[in-house]
Design a protein around this motif. Structure first.
Motif, PDB file in Angstrom:
ATOM      1  N   ASP A   1       0.576  -1.046  -0.104  1.00  0.00           N
ATOM      2  CA  ASP A   1      -0.012   0.205  -0.128  1.00  0.00           C
ATOM      3  C   ASP A   1       0.832   1.184  -0.180  1.00  0.00           C
ATOM      4  O   ASP A   1       0.475   2.185   0.799  1.00  0.00           O
ATOM      5  CB  ASP A   1      -1.023   0.019   1.307  1.00  0.00           C
ATOM      6  CG  ASP A   1      -2.237   0.842   1.132  1.00  0.00           C
ATOM      7  OD1 ASP A   1      -2.275   1.398  -0.284  1.00  0.00           O
ATOM      8  OD2 ASP A   1      -2.727   1.438   2.048  1.00  0.00           O
ATOM      9  N   ILE A   2       1.925   1.305  -0.786  1.00  0.00           N
ATOM     10  CA  ILE A   2       2.606   2.588  -0.881  1.00  0.00           C
ATOM     11  C   ILE A   2       2.125   3.566  -1.859  1.00  0.00           C
ATOM     12  O   ILE A   2       1.887   3.431  -3.168  1.00  0.00           O
ATOM     13  CB  ILE A   2       4.155   2.255  -1.461  1.00  0.00           C
ATOM     14  CG1 ILE A   2       4.845   0.979  -0.798  1.00  0.00           C
ATOM     15  CG2 ILE A   2       4.849   3.441  -1.706  1.00  0.00           C
ATOM     16  CD1 ILE A   2       5.230   1.525   0.524  1.00  0.00           C
ATOM     17  N   THR A   3       1.660   4.592  -1.309  1.00  0.00           N
ATOM     18  CA  THR A   3       1.216   5.764  -1.925  1.00  0.00           C
ATOM     19  C   THR A   3       1.920   6.921  -1.929  1.00  0.00           C
ATOM     20  O   THR A   3       2.054   7.333  -0.774  1.00  0.00           O
ATOM     21  CB  THR A   3      -0.309   6.030  -1.768  1.00  0.00           C
ATOM     22  OG1 THR A   3      -1.085   4.989  -2.227  1.00  0.00           O
ATOM     23  CG2 THR A   3      -0.694   7.264  -2.611  1.00  0.00           C
ATOM     24  N   LEU A   4       2.746   7.582  -2.740  1.00  0.00           N
ATOM     25  CA  LEU A   4       3.757   8.633  -2.637  1.00  0.00           C
ATOM     26  C   LEU A   4       3.699   9.410  -4.131  1.00  0.00           C
ATOM     27  O   LEU A   4       3.666   8.586  -5.216  1.00  0.00           O
ATOM     28  CB  LEU A   4       4.821   7.900  -2.284  1.00  0.00           C
ATOM     29  CG  LEU A   4       6.256   8.517  -2.349  1.00  0.00           C
ATOM     30  CD1 LEU A   4       7.274   7.482  -1.551  1.00  0.00           C
ATOM     31  CD2 LEU A   4       6.864   8.583  -3.886  1.00  0.00           C
ATOM     32  N   SER A   5       3.890  10.505  -3.945  1.00  0.00           N
ATOM     33  CA  SER A   5       4.185  11.113  -5.274  1.00  0.00           C
ATOM     34  C   SER A   5       5.048  12.367  -4.843  1.00  0.00           C
ATOM     35  O   SER A   5       5.187  12.916  -4.176  1.00  0.00           O
ATOM     36  CB  SER A   5       3.162  11.781  -6.052  1.00  0.00           C
ATOM     37  OG  SER A   5       2.594  12.588  -5.653  1.00  0.00           O
ATOM     38  N   ALA A   6       5.997  12.553  -5.975  1.00  0.00           N
ATOM     39  CA  ALA A   6       7.112  13.780  -5.878  1.00  0.00           C
ATOM     40  C   ALA A   6       6.965  14.425  -7.126  1.00  0.00           C
ATOM     41  O   ALA A   6       6.975  13.997  -8.257  1.00  0.00           O
ATOM     42  CB  ALA A   6       8.465  12.849  -5.771  1.00  0.00           C
ATOM     43  N   ARG A   7       7.056  15.765  -6.837  1.00  0.00           N
ATOM     44  CA  ARG A   7       7.020  16.758  -7.849  1.00  0.00           C
ATOM     45  C   ARG A   7       8.192  16.806  -8.665  1.00  0.00           C
ATOM     46  O   ARG A   7       9.285  16.225  -8.086  1.00  0.00           O
ATOM     47  CB  ARG A   7       6.949  18.175  -7.251  1.00  0.00           C
ATOM     48  CG  ARG A   7       5.806  18.629  -6.380  1.00  0.00           C
ATOM     49  CD  ARG A   7       5.917  20.058  -5.793  1.00  0.00           C
ATOM     50  NE  ARG A   7       7.255  20.342  -5.245  1.00  0.00           N
ATOM     51  CZ  ARG A   7       7.439  20.129  -4.182  1.00  0.00           C
ATOM     52  NH1 ARG A   7       6.655  19.416  -3.325  1.00  0.00           N
ATOM     53  NH2 ARG A   7       8.709  20.443  -3.472  1.00  0.00           N
ATOM     54  N   ALA A   8       8.356  17.485  -9.833  1.00  0.00           N
ATOM     55  CA  ALA A   8       9.596  17.372 -10.465  1.00  0.00           C
ATOM     56  C   ALA A   8      10.633  18.058  -9.824  1.00  0.00           C
ATOM     57  O   ALA A   8      10.336  19.166  -9.360  1.00  0.00           O
ATOM     58  CB  ALA A   8       9.316  17.923 -12.065  1.00  0.00           C
ATOM     59  N   GLY A   9      11.465  17.831  -9.615  1.00  0.00           N
ATOM     60  CA  GLY A   9      12.923  18.299  -8.964  1.00  0.00           C
ATOM     61  C   GLY A   9      12.941  18.161  -7.305  1.00  0.00           C
ATOM     62  O   GLY A   9      13.738  18.589  -6.738  1.00  0.00           O
ATOM     63  N   GLU A  10      11.770  17.313  -6.960  1.00  0.00           N
ATOM     64  CA  GLU A  10      11.792  17.019  -5.543  1.00  0.00           C
ATOM     65  C   GLU A  10      12.871  15.985  -5.083  1.00  0.00           C
ATOM     66  O   GLU A  10      13.285  15.035  -5.892  1.00  0.00           O
ATOM     67  CB  GLU A  10      10.318  16.775  -5.206  1.00  0.00           C
ATOM     68  CG  GLU A  10      10.053  16.609  -3.679  1.00  0.00           C
ATOM     69  CD  GLU A  10       8.466  16.361  -3.525  1.00  0.00           C
ATOM     70  OE1 GLU A  10       7.920  16.379  -4.420  1.00  0.00           O
ATOM     71  OE2 GLU A  10       8.273  16.132  -2.067  1.00  0.00           O
TER      72      GLU A  10
END
Ligand code: ADP
Ligand code: ADP
Length: 233
Positions: free
Chosen positions: A23-32
């Protein structure tokens, strides 16, 4: 814009067994710059394999720039706990190695070698190794080898840098020096970074966002935006 996106991702290494991550839910912005912290065995390496396409999710979706990840990615750079320089190559030739392997650089390598060397020397200068370009790994200290490994991970201008405990084996002084180097490089070039570490202080110094994973089953149990005013934005 979102760069990496995990939605309810599960992975089990063989069908019968429990999930290594769930249940991995994760998001990263460009450049993060994100850091994943957690005890050993919690699924950090598994997460890395999913993010680079070395493993496919048993369930859920992993996308990078909106594209489903379905095989090993070319636009990533990686560095690990131990420097992995080839002993028979000089520092410079170690740093150039990805350009000799990864398309589209590979087919241009002979013709554009001069330009590539210039680029490699700029990176080596940024980490204070330009005077050691012609030295072999055995002529460098551990910290210097690790710096060269980071240059090699960045030479093909990857959009994502994956770091698996890259500073773990270094003495405290060298480690903090390399933190500064990495912070400066990231501030200047704005690639995405996923850093896996045991060291919460390291995560707090470097990352925009920190995710904490728990042991068995590997889950994200906390997410913290870095409250410190970073050098970026
Ligand atoms: P970490 O990097 O945080 O130490 P890993 O991602 O290596 O954790 O491991 C997460 C879990 O998955 C552990 O329980 C580990 O035993 C299991 N695991 C890792 N790699 C494999 C593999 N190739 N086959 C079976 N199980 C694995
Ligand atoms: P680091 O902090 O990168 O691990 P050290 O503290 O071991 O490096 O070394 C400090 C400086 O001494 C380096 O920046 C380098 O200029 C020089 N040096 C260390 N070891 C070597 C070596 N084996 N060959 C050449 N120069 C070295």
């Amino acid at each position: 814009a979102t760069f990496v996106d995990f939605q309810q991702v599960y992975l089990s290494y063989d069908d019968s067994s429990a999930f290594a991550v769930e249940d991995i839910t994760l998001s990263a912005r460009a450049g993060e710059f994100i850091a994943i912290v957690g005890p050993s065995g919690c699924g950090k390496s598994t997460f890395m394999k999913l993010a680079t396409g070395l493993k496919r999710a048993t369930r859920g979706s992993v996308t990078i720039q909106g594209q489903q990840v379905s095989g090993p990615l070319k636009f990533v750079g990686m560095a690990f706990q131990a420097p992995t320089l080839l002993p028979w190559r000089s520092t410079l030739d170690n740093v150039l190695l990805p350009l000799e392997i990864v398309e589209p650089y590979r087919s241009e390598f002979k013709r554009r070698r001069g330009e590539y060397v210039e680029h490699a020397m700029r990176l080596l200068k940024a980490v204070g190794l330009d005077a050691h370009a012609k030295h072999y790994p055995w002529q460098l200290s551990g910290g210097m080898q690790q710096r060269a490994s980071i240059c090699r991970a960045l030479i093909h201008q990857p959009r994502m840098l994956l770091l698996d405990e890259p500073f773990g084996a270094l003495d405290a002084f060298t480690r903090e020096e390399l933190w500064c180097v990495l912070r400066d490089l990231h501030a200047e070039q704005r690639f995405n970074v996923i850093l896996v570490t045991h060291d919460l202080r390291e995560a707090a110094y470097l990352a925009d966002t920190i995710y904490v994973m728990s042991k068995r089953p590997g889950r994200i149990v906390a997410r913290r935006e870095n409250p410190l005013p970073g050098p970026r934005e």
